[in-house]
Motif scaffolding. Structure first.
Motif, PDB file in Angstrom:
ATOM      1  N   PHE A 134       0.833  -1.204   0.000  1.00  0.00           N
ATOM      2  CA  PHE A 134       0.000   0.000   0.000  1.00  0.00           C
ATOM      3  C   PHE A 134       0.864   1.248   0.000  1.00  0.00           C
ATOM      4  O   PHE A 134       2.047   1.216   0.348  1.00  0.00           O
ATOM      5  CB  PHE A 134      -0.965   0.004   1.196  1.00  0.00           C
ATOM      6  N   TRP A 135       0.226   2.327  -0.404  1.00  0.00           N
ATOM      7  CA  TRP A 135       0.823   3.659  -0.409  1.00  0.00           C
ATOM      8  C   TRP A 135      -0.287   4.618  -0.021  1.00  0.00           C
ATOM      9  O   TRP A 135      -1.375   4.576  -0.589  1.00  0.00           O
ATOM     10  CB  TRP A 135       1.312   4.051  -1.802  1.00  0.00           C
ATOM     11  N   TYR A 136      -0.032   5.470   0.944  1.00  0.00           N
ATOM     12  CA  TYR A 136      -1.020   6.516   1.227  1.00  0.00           C
ATOM     13  C   TYR A 136      -0.328   7.836   1.476  1.00  0.00           C
ATOM     14  O   TYR A 136       0.830   7.876   1.871  1.00  0.00           O
ATOM     15  CB  TYR A 136      -1.988   6.126   2.348  1.00  0.00           C
ATOM     16  N   GLU A 137      -1.060   8.891   1.187  1.00  0.00           N
ATOM     17  CA  GLU A 137      -0.573  10.246   1.397  1.00  0.00           C
ATOM     18  C   GLU A 137      -1.471  10.939   2.398  1.00  0.00           C
ATOM     19  O   GLU A 137      -2.671  10.662   2.477  1.00  0.00           O
ATOM     20  CB  GLU A 137      -0.576  11.033   0.087  1.00  0.00           C
ATOM     21  N   TYR A 138      -0.863  11.857   3.145  1.00  0.00           N
ATOM     22  CA  TYR A 138      -1.620  12.621   4.127  1.00  0.00           C
ATOM     23  C   TYR A 138      -0.840  13.871   4.506  1.00  0.00           C
ATOM     24  O   TYR A 138       0.362  13.965   4.247  1.00  0.00           O
ATOM     25  CB  TYR A 138      -1.908  11.778   5.376  1.00  0.00           C
ATOM     26  N   GLN A 139      -1.552  14.805   5.103  1.00  0.00           N
ATOM     27  CA  GLN A 139      -0.907  15.968   5.684  1.00  0.00           C
ATOM     28  C   GLN A 139      -0.825  15.727   7.179  1.00  0.00           C
ATOM     29  O   GLN A 139      -1.837  15.409   7.830  1.00  0.00           O
ATOM     30  CB  GLN A 139      -1.699  17.236   5.393  1.00  0.00           C
ATOM     31  N   ASP A 140       0.371  15.869   7.726  1.00  0.00           N
ATOM     32  CA  ASP A 140       0.625  15.554   9.125  1.00  0.00           C
ATOM     33  C   ASP A 140       0.284  16.751  10.010  1.00  0.00           C
ATOM     34  O   ASP A 140       1.013  17.736  10.045  1.00  0.00           O
ATOM     35  CB  ASP A 140       2.087  15.149   9.298  1.00  0.00           C
ATOM     36  N   ALA A 141      -0.829  16.650  10.730  1.00  0.00           N
ATOM     37  CA  ALA A 141      -1.288  17.742  11.593  1.00  0.00           C
ATOM     38  C   ALA A 141      -0.337  17.989  12.755  1.00  0.00           C
ATOM     39  O   ALA A 141      -0.363  19.064  13.354  1.00  0.00           O
ATOM     40  CB  ALA A 141      -2.690  17.437  12.122  1.00  0.00           C
ATOM     41  N   GLY A 168      -9.131  15.155  -7.486  1.00  0.00           N
ATOM     42  CA  GLY A 168      -9.656  14.812  -8.792  1.00  0.00           C
ATOM     43  C   GLY A 168      -8.998  13.601  -9.430  1.00  0.00           C
ATOM     44  O   GLY A 168      -9.411  13.168 -10.504  1.00  0.00           O
ATOM     45  N   ILE A 169      -7.965  13.053  -8.795  1.00  0.00           N
ATOM     46  CA  ILE A 169      -7.269  11.891  -9.348  1.00  0.00           C
ATOM     47  C   ILE A 169      -7.724  10.646  -8.591  1.00  0.00           C
ATOM     48  O   ILE A 169      -7.682  10.601  -7.362  1.00  0.00           O
ATOM     49  CB  ILE A 169      -5.738  12.059  -9.238  1.00  0.00           C
ATOM     50  N   ASP A 170      -8.135   9.634  -9.332  1.00  0.00           N
ATOM     51  CA  ASP A 170      -8.501   8.349  -8.749  1.00  0.00           C
ATOM     52  C   ASP A 170      -7.215   7.630  -8.372  1.00  0.00           C
ATOM     53  O   ASP A 170      -6.331   7.449  -9.217  1.00  0.00           O
ATOM     54  CB  ASP A 170      -9.305   7.531  -9.767  1.00  0.00           C
ATOM     55  N   VAL A 171      -7.098   7.200  -7.109  1.00  0.00           N
ATOM     56  CA  VAL A 171      -5.862   6.538  -6.666  1.00  0.00           C
ATOM     57  C   VAL A 171      -5.543   5.305  -7.501  1.00  0.00           C
ATOM     58  O   VAL A 171      -4.376   4.947  -7.664  1.00  0.00           O
ATOM     59  CB  VAL A 171      -5.913   6.170  -5.163  1.00  0.00           C
ATOM     60  N   ASN A 172      -6.566   4.663  -8.067  1.00  0.00           N
ATOM     61  CA  ASN A 172      -6.344   3.460  -8.875  1.00  0.00           C
ATOM     62  C   ASN A 172      -5.769   3.764 -10.253  1.00  0.00           C
ATOM     63  O   ASN A 172      -5.292   2.855 -10.925  1.00  0.00           O
ATOM     64  CB  ASN A 172      -7.652   2.681  -9.030  1.00  0.00           C
ATOM     65  N   ASP A 173      -5.813   5.024 -10.669  1.00  0.00           N
ATOM     66  CA  ASP A 173      -5.307   5.401 -11.985  1.00  0.00           C
ATOM     67  C   ASP A 173      -3.831   5.793 -11.982  1.00  0.00           C
ATOM     68  O   ASP A 173      -3.245   5.988 -13.041  1.00  0.00           O
ATOM     69  CB  ASP A 173      -6.129   6.561 -12.562  1.00  0.00           C
ATOM     70  N   VAL A 174      -3.236   5.923 -10.804  1.00  0.00           N
ATOM     71  CA  VAL A 174      -1.838   6.345 -10.701  1.00  0.00           C
ATOM     72  C   VAL A 174      -0.933   5.151 -10.972  1.00  0.00           C
ATOM     73  O   VAL A 174      -1.077   4.099 -10.349  1.00  0.00           O
ATOM     74  CB  VAL A 174      -1.549   6.929  -9.308  1.00  0.00           C
ATOM     75  N   HIS A 175      -0.014   5.313 -11.921  1.00  0.00           N
ATOM     76  CA  HIS A 175       0.965   4.251 -12.185  1.00  0.00           C
ATOM     77  C   HIS A 175       2.036   4.328 -11.100  1.00  0.00           C
ATOM     78  O   HIS A 175       2.677   5.365 -10.901  1.00  0.00           O
ATOM     79  CB  HIS A 175       1.620   4.426 -13.564  1.00  0.00           C
ATOM     80  N   ILE A 176       2.199   3.236 -10.368  1.00  0.00           N
ATOM     81  CA  ILE A 176       3.219   3.185  -9.320  1.00  0.00           C
ATOM     82  C   ILE A 176       4.234   2.133  -9.758  1.00  0.00           C
ATOM     83  O   ILE A 176       3.932   0.954  -9.832  1.00  0.00           O
ATOM     84  CB  ILE A 176       2.602   2.808  -7.959  1.00  0.00           C
ATOM     85  N   GLY A 177       5.422   2.609 -10.055  1.00  0.00           N
ATOM     86  CA  GLY A 177       6.477   1.723 -10.502  1.00  0.00           C
ATOM     87  C   GLY A 177       7.772   2.018  -9.769  1.00  0.00           C
ATOM     88  O   GLY A 177       7.825   2.914  -8.928  1.00  0.00           O
TER      89      GLY A 177
END
Length: 151
Positions: free
Chosen positions: A86-93, A138-147
């Motif tokens: 998995f990969w996730y992004e967030y802003q660290d409060a 606006g970007i679907d996480v499933n559409d991002v190419h992760i290589g």
């Protein structure tokens, strides 16, 4: 299609995406329903047991991890087990709202009813800049190419 064991490749992939979508709601009570009442977790250095502890953990997690967006992909599976990357992004409060990405692996074990009875997670966070983000609005996480070029 049943998302309970024994898993096929098709049902394992569907289970992973269902988990991804559920976690992206950031609704701890709903997320906890995917786990058995006596589930056990290791999440980095936290060891949890039962859905009450999971809800408490997720509330704290998402109070800190703002604008959370997650992607999970099937890594491997057997009869009643699934491994994901998995990969996730967030802003660290807690760190000035800096953008971060977590890279990690999980292994899951399921009860016969399809709820998870064990989850082990290992992950590492890296700070990223706005230009390094993958999951912008606006970007679907499933559409991002992760290589490998992203490592």
């Amino acid at each position: 299609m049943s998302l309970a064991p024994p898993f096929t490749e098709e049902t394992a992939r569907a289970k992973v995406k269902k988990a991804q979508d559920l976690w992206n709601t950031m609704h701890p009570q709903n997320v906890s329903k995917a786990y058995t009442e006596d589930t056990v977790w290791r999440n980095r250095t936290s060891f949890l047991k039962g859905t009450d502890q999971i809800v408490e953990f997720l509330i704290k997690k998402w109070n800190r991890e703002k604008n959370y967006r997650l992607r999970k992909e099937l890594f491997a599976f057997t009869n009643n087990k699934i491994a994901v990357q998995f990969w996730y992004e967030y802003q660290d409060a807690e760190d000035g709202m800096k953008w971060k990405r977590c890279y990690g692996l999980e292994d899951w074990t399921f009860a016969e009813d399809g709820r998870m009875r064990k989850r082990q997670m290992s992950g590492n966070d890296v700070e990223i800049g706005e230009d390094g983000r993958w999951y912008k609005d606006g970007i679907d996480v499933n559409d991002v190419h992760i290589g490998e070029e992203h490592w």
